[in-house]
Design a protein around this motif. Structure first.
Motif, PDB file in Angstrom:
ATOM      1  N   PRO A 151       0.813  -1.206   0.000  1.00  8.02           N
ATOM      2  CA  PRO A 151       0.000   0.000   0.000  1.00  8.02           C
ATOM      3  C   PRO A 151       0.851   1.263   0.000  1.00  8.02           C
ATOM      4  O   PRO A 151       1.914   1.312   0.618  1.00  8.02           O
ATOM      5  CB  PRO A 151      -0.808  -0.123   1.294  1.00  8.02           C
ATOM      6  N   VAL A 152       0.383   2.261  -0.729  1.00  9.17           N
ATOM      7  CA  VAL A 152       1.079   3.536  -0.773  1.00  9.17           C
ATOM      8  C   VAL A 152       0.613   4.380   0.404  1.00  9.17           C
ATOM      9  O   VAL A 152      -0.589   4.496   0.645  1.00  9.17           O
ATOM     10  CB  VAL A 152       0.763   4.276  -2.097  1.00  9.17           C
ATOM     11  N   PRO A 153       1.515   4.942   1.186  1.00  9.07           N
ATOM     12  CA  PRO A 153       1.090   5.725   2.346  1.00  9.07           C
ATOM     13  C   PRO A 153       0.207   6.893   1.927  1.00  9.07           C
ATOM     14  O   PRO A 153       0.385   7.472   0.858  1.00  9.07           O
ATOM     15  CB  PRO A 153       2.426   6.233   2.938  1.00  9.07           C
ATOM     16  N   PRO A 154      -0.755   7.259   2.771  1.00  6.69           N
ATOM     17  CA  PRO A 154      -1.594   8.402   2.436  1.00  6.69           C
ATOM     18  C   PRO A 154      -0.767   9.672   2.351  1.00  6.69           C
ATOM     19  O   PRO A 154       0.223   9.835   3.059  1.00  6.69           O
ATOM     20  CB  PRO A 154      -2.594   8.455   3.591  1.00  6.69           C
ATOM     21  N   ARG A 155      -1.146  10.576   1.502  1.00  7.84           N
ATOM     22  CA  ARG A 155      -0.391  11.800   1.283  1.00  7.84           C
ATOM     23  C   ARG A 155      -1.288  12.995   1.555  1.00  7.84           C
ATOM     24  O   ARG A 155      -2.455  13.027   1.169  1.00  7.84           O
ATOM     25  CB  ARG A 155       0.081  11.854  -0.184  1.00  7.84           C
ATOM     26  N   ILE A 156      -0.763  13.968   2.238  1.00 14.93           N
ATOM     27  CA  ILE A 156      -1.512  15.195   2.462  1.00 14.93           C
ATOM     28  C   ILE A 156      -1.676  15.909   1.133  1.00 14.93           C
ATOM     29  O   ILE A 156      -0.739  16.009   0.342  1.00 14.93           O
ATOM     30  CB  ILE A 156      -0.772  16.111   3.460  1.00 14.93           C
ATOM     31  N   VAL A 157      -2.887  16.387   0.870  1.00 17.76           N
ATOM     32  CA  VAL A 157      -3.164  17.046  -0.406  1.00 17.76           C
ATOM     33  C   VAL A 157      -2.275  18.271  -0.566  1.00 17.76           C
ATOM     34  O   VAL A 157      -2.205  19.127   0.315  1.00 17.76           O
ATOM     35  CB  VAL A 157      -4.649  17.459  -0.482  1.00 17.76           C
ATOM     36  N   ASP A 158      -1.556  18.316  -1.684  1.00 19.22           N
ATOM     37  CA  ASP A 158      -0.681  19.447  -1.949  1.00 19.22           C
ATOM     38  C   ASP A 158      -1.494  20.623  -2.482  1.00 19.22           C
ATOM     39  O   ASP A 158      -2.625  20.484  -2.914  1.00 19.22           O
ATOM     40  CB  ASP A 158       0.383  19.062  -2.988  1.00 19.22           C
ATOM     41  N   GLY A 159      -0.866  21.773  -2.501  1.00 23.06           N
ATOM     42  CA  GLY A 159      -1.515  22.946  -3.071  1.00 23.06           C
ATOM     43  C   GLY A 159      -2.341  23.692  -2.039  1.00 23.06           C
ATOM     44  O   GLY A 159      -2.567  23.219  -0.924  1.00 23.06           O
ATOM     45  N   PRO A 160      -2.791  24.876  -2.415  1.00 16.10           N
ATOM     46  CA  PRO A 160      -3.553  25.702  -1.476  1.00 16.10           C
ATOM     47  C   PRO A 160      -4.923  25.116  -1.182  1.00 16.10           C
ATOM     48  O   PRO A 160      -5.500  24.414  -2.005  1.00 16.10           O
ATOM     49  CB  PRO A 160      -3.666  27.036  -2.217  1.00 16.10           C
ATOM     50  N   VAL A 217     -14.858  10.086   9.759  1.00 19.20           N
ATOM     51  CA  VAL A 217     -14.616   9.848   8.338  1.00 19.20           C
ATOM     52  C   VAL A 217     -14.180  11.141   7.652  1.00 19.20           C
ATOM     53  O   VAL A 217     -14.392  12.234   8.168  1.00 19.20           O
ATOM     54  CB  VAL A 217     -15.877   9.298   7.612  1.00 19.20           C
ATOM     55  N   GLU A 218     -13.562  10.972   6.503  1.00 16.20           N
ATOM     56  CA  GLU A 218     -13.293  12.093   5.609  1.00 16.20           C
ATOM     57  C   GLU A 218     -13.980  11.784   4.290  1.00 16.20           C
ATOM     58  O   GLU A 218     -14.255  10.627   3.980  1.00 16.20           O
ATOM     59  CB  GLU A 218     -11.793  12.290   5.405  1.00 16.20           C
ATOM     60  N   VAL A 219     -14.275  12.793   3.512  1.00 19.06           N
ATOM     61  CA  VAL A 219     -15.071  12.614   2.303  1.00 19.06           C
ATOM     62  C   VAL A 219     -14.316  13.134   1.083  1.00 19.06           C
ATOM     63  O   VAL A 219     -13.758  14.238   1.093  1.00 19.06           O
ATOM     64  CB  VAL A 219     -16.425  13.350   2.417  1.00 19.06           C
ATOM     65  N   LEU A 220     -14.321  12.317   0.034  1.00 17.01           N
ATOM     66  CA  LEU A 220     -13.808  12.746  -1.267  1.00 17.01           C
ATOM     67  C   LEU A 220     -14.976  12.732  -2.244  1.00 17.01           C
ATOM     68  O   LEU A 220     -15.556  11.676  -2.508  1.00 17.01           O
ATOM     69  CB  LEU A 220     -12.697  11.818  -1.758  1.00 17.01           C
ATOM     70  N   LEU A 221     -15.331  13.888  -2.754  1.00 16.99           N
ATOM     71  CA  LEU A 221     -16.417  14.016  -3.730  1.00 16.99           C
ATOM     72  C   LEU A 221     -15.800  14.058  -5.125  1.00 16.99           C
ATOM     73  O   LEU A 221     -15.001  14.945  -5.432  1.00 16.99           O
ATOM     74  CB  LEU A 221     -17.212  15.293  -3.459  1.00 16.99           C
ATOM     75  N   ASP A 223      -0.357  10.823 -10.858  1.00 15.40           N
ATOM     76  CA  ASP A 223      -0.861  10.279  -9.594  1.00 15.40           C
ATOM     77  C   ASP A 223      -2.193  10.968  -9.312  1.00 15.40           C
ATOM     78  O   ASP A 223      -2.268  12.192  -9.188  1.00 15.40           O
ATOM     79  CB  ASP A 223       0.130  10.571  -8.471  1.00 15.40           C
ATOM     80  N   VAL A 224      -3.251  10.190  -9.195  1.00 12.60           N
ATOM     81  CA  VAL A 224      -4.577  10.773  -9.029  1.00 12.60           C
ATOM     82  C   VAL A 224      -4.664  11.632  -7.763  1.00 12.60           C
ATOM     83  O   VAL A 224      -5.410  12.615  -7.717  1.00 12.60           O
ATOM     84  CB  VAL A 224      -5.656   9.657  -9.012  1.00 12.60           C
ATOM     85  N   GLU A 225      -3.873  11.311  -6.744  1.00  6.20           N
ATOM     86  CA  GLU A 225      -3.893  12.118  -5.525  1.00  6.20           C
ATOM     87  C   GLU A 225      -3.405  13.541  -5.779  1.00  6.20           C
ATOM     88  O   GLU A 225      -3.774  14.468  -5.056  1.00  6.20           O
ATOM     89  CB  GLU A 225      -3.042  11.456  -4.434  1.00  6.20           C
ATOM     90  N   ASP A 226      -2.583  13.715  -6.823  1.00  9.30           N
ATOM     91  CA  ASP A 226      -2.114  15.060  -7.162  1.00  9.30           C
ATOM     92  C   ASP A 226      -3.236  15.932  -7.725  1.00  9.30           C
ATOM     93  O   ASP A 226      -3.090  17.153  -7.809  1.00  9.30           O
ATOM     94  CB  ASP A 226      -0.974  14.986  -8.186  1.00  9.30           C
ATOM     95  N   CYS A 227      -4.322  15.291  -8.116  1.00  6.28           N
ATOM     96  CA  CYS A 227      -5.448  16.029  -8.705  1.00  6.28           C
ATOM     97  C   CYS A 227      -6.504  16.401  -7.662  1.00  6.28           C
ATOM     98  O   CYS A 227      -7.423  17.178  -7.958  1.00  6.28           O
ATOM     99  CB  CYS A 227      -6.112  15.198  -9.804  1.00  6.28           C
ATOM    100  N   VAL A 228      -6.386  15.860  -6.460  1.00  5.77           N
ATOM    101  CA  VAL A 228      -7.383  16.110  -5.425  1.00  5.77           C
ATOM    102  C   VAL A 228      -7.242  17.529  -4.884  1.00  5.77           C
ATOM    103  O   VAL A 228      -6.142  17.992  -4.590  1.00  5.77           O
ATOM    104  CB  VAL A 228      -7.253  15.077  -4.288  1.00  5.77           C
ATOM    105  N   ILE A 229      -8.367  18.207  -4.746  1.00  8.26           N
ATOM    106  CA  ILE A 229      -8.403  19.588  -4.257  1.00  8.26           C
ATOM    107  C   ILE A 229      -8.834  19.593  -2.789  1.00  8.26           C
ATOM    108  O   ILE A 229      -9.887  19.059  -2.440  1.00  8.26           O
ATOM    109  CB  ILE A 229      -9.387  20.435  -5.082  1.00  8.26           C
ATOM    110  N   PRO A 235      -5.066   3.560   0.952  1.00  6.03           N
ATOM    111  CA  PRO A 235      -4.230   4.236   1.962  1.00  6.03           C
ATOM    112  C   PRO A 235      -5.041   5.113   2.924  1.00  6.03           C
ATOM    113  O   PRO A 235      -4.481   5.678   3.853  1.00  6.03           O
ATOM    114  CB  PRO A 235      -3.288   5.108   1.118  1.00  6.03           C
ATOM    115  N   HIS A 236      -6.343   5.243   2.674  1.00  8.75           N
ATOM    116  CA  HIS A 236      -7.192   6.137   3.464  1.00  8.75           C
ATOM    117  C   HIS A 236      -8.379   5.361   4.035  1.00  8.75           C
ATOM    118  O   HIS A 236      -9.498   5.455   3.534  1.00  8.75           O
ATOM    119  CB  HIS A 236      -7.716   7.286   2.590  1.00  8.75           C
ATOM    120  N   PRO A 237      -8.179   4.584   5.067  1.00  8.72           N
ATOM    121  CA  PRO A 237      -9.264   3.740   5.588  1.00  8.72           C
ATOM    122  C   PRO A 237     -10.466   4.514   6.108  1.00  8.72           C
ATOM    123  O   PRO A 237     -11.556   3.953   6.219  1.00  8.72           O
ATOM    124  CB  PRO A 237      -8.583   2.955   6.719  1.00  8.72           C
ATOM    125  N   ALA A 238     -10.298   5.786   6.411  1.00  9.01           N
ATOM    126  CA  ALA A 238     -11.416   6.587   6.913  1.00  9.01           C
ATOM    127  C   ALA A 238     -12.120   7.362   5.800  1.00  9.01           C
ATOM    128  O   ALA A 238     -13.055   8.115   6.068  1.00  9.01           O
ATOM    129  CB  ALA A 238     -10.942   7.566   7.985  1.00  9.01           C
TER     130      ALA A 238
END
Length: 302
Positions: free
Chosen positions: A49-58, A140-144, A176-182, A220-223
């Motif tokens: 598993p790839v460790p979870p990454r904090i979303v980059d950018g503002p 939980v956290e939410v990704l829309l 990396d799709v995580e790089d696209c998350v806002i 990487p994000h069980p919650a």
């Protein structure tokens, strides 16, 4: 207008939707057990598993004024009829996604597809409200995800700036799709845009890469709970392809507008997902006199 018996006075919008449309019979036709939900306005890949990454950018601010004017749930806002409805709706979905204290977690239950048979039945309204309501949860956290690739609207609804999204990550293995998350200023809400427009969106979603990309967002994000706002099922094919990648589907039906024939066709196209729930949208009358929100001194139920 649909021909059906009067809406019963008790039960959630999901339960009332199932009664109106005889959802039990529809699902028996496809060999699945029924599930229900409702609203009044309404494998890992085998690699480490790839460790979870904090979303980059503002962090981008959500336009709360626009949300209020459009009748959405307000983050940290007063309790209203619509916020109470979505509190009820999300609970059943979260229990399936997490397993609760005693129940078994539904496979891929953290991935929830929100869809409708036709345009204009409120699926984006319900997807955004569901995400906003779930983001208020403590555990939980939410990704829309905006998965309506032809007509994306999540960014404009929330007042967020655009950028690459899910389709870019599916089309280009170097992304990396995580790089696209806002990241948004709602602490537990993030957004993944639709990304580039393409005439091959269904083919990309049906490719083997899709599961790897979605695993990157969830394993990487069980919650994390992932909510997909998809195109209307009977108007575009991506929803049918997405159904095979999720554990739960919420099918929005608009009161007195969505016909049972349309509902049957839509359910048939969602055969990739065994857990489908109906969400009744646009209810104008409650025989039981439900007025959610008034107990807190704010607003009315729909």
């Amino acid at each position: 207008m649909n021909q059906h018996s009067p809406i019963k006075s008790t039960g959630s919008l999901l339960e009332r939707a199932a009664e109106i449309y005889d959802f039990d019979a529809i699902l028996r036709g496809r060999g699945a057990e029924p599930e229900t939900v409702a609203a009044s306005t309404l494998e890992a890949t085998g690699q480490a598993p790839v460790p979870p990454r904090i979303v980059d950018g503002p962090v981008q601010p959500v336009d709360r004024v626009a949300l209020k004017e459009a009748g959405f749930v307000l983050p940290d806002g007063p309790v209203t009829g619509i916020s109470e409805e979505f509190r009820i709706i999300k609970r059943q979905l979260l229990l399936a996604a997490t397993g609760g204290k005693q129940g078994a977690k539904l496979p891929r239950g953290e991935r929830i597809l929100v869809c409708s048979a036709h345009p204009g039945e409120g699926k984006t309204f319900c997807a955004v409200n569901l995400a906003l309501s779930m983001a208020a949860e403590k555990d939980v956290e939410v990704l829309l995800i905006d998965a309506d690739f032809a007509k994306p609207s999540i960014l404009s609804t929330l007042g967020l700036a655009g950028g690459p999204g899910l389709m870019d990550a599916l089309a280009d293995s170097s992304i990396d799709v995580e790089d696209c998350v806002i990241a948004t200023d709602i602490p537990k809400l993030s957004v993944l845009p639709a990304g580039r427009q393409t005439n091959a969106d269904t083919e990309f979603l049906s490719s083997s890469r899709t599961e790897a990309v979605l695993d990157r967002l969830t394993v990487p994000h069980p919650a994390r709970i992932v909510i997909f706002d998809s195109p209307p099922i009977l108007a575009a094919s991506p929803a049918s392809a997405l159904a095979s990648h999720v554990g739960q589907a919420v099918l929005v039906v608009r009161a007195d507008e969505t016909t049972e024939n349309a509902l049957r066709d839509a359910v048939g196209l969602l055969q990739g997902c065994d857990n489908i729930q109906l969400l009744l949208n646009g209810v104008k009358f409650s025989p039981g006199g439900r007025r959610f929100g008034t107990y807190y001194g704010h607003g009315e139920g729909a």
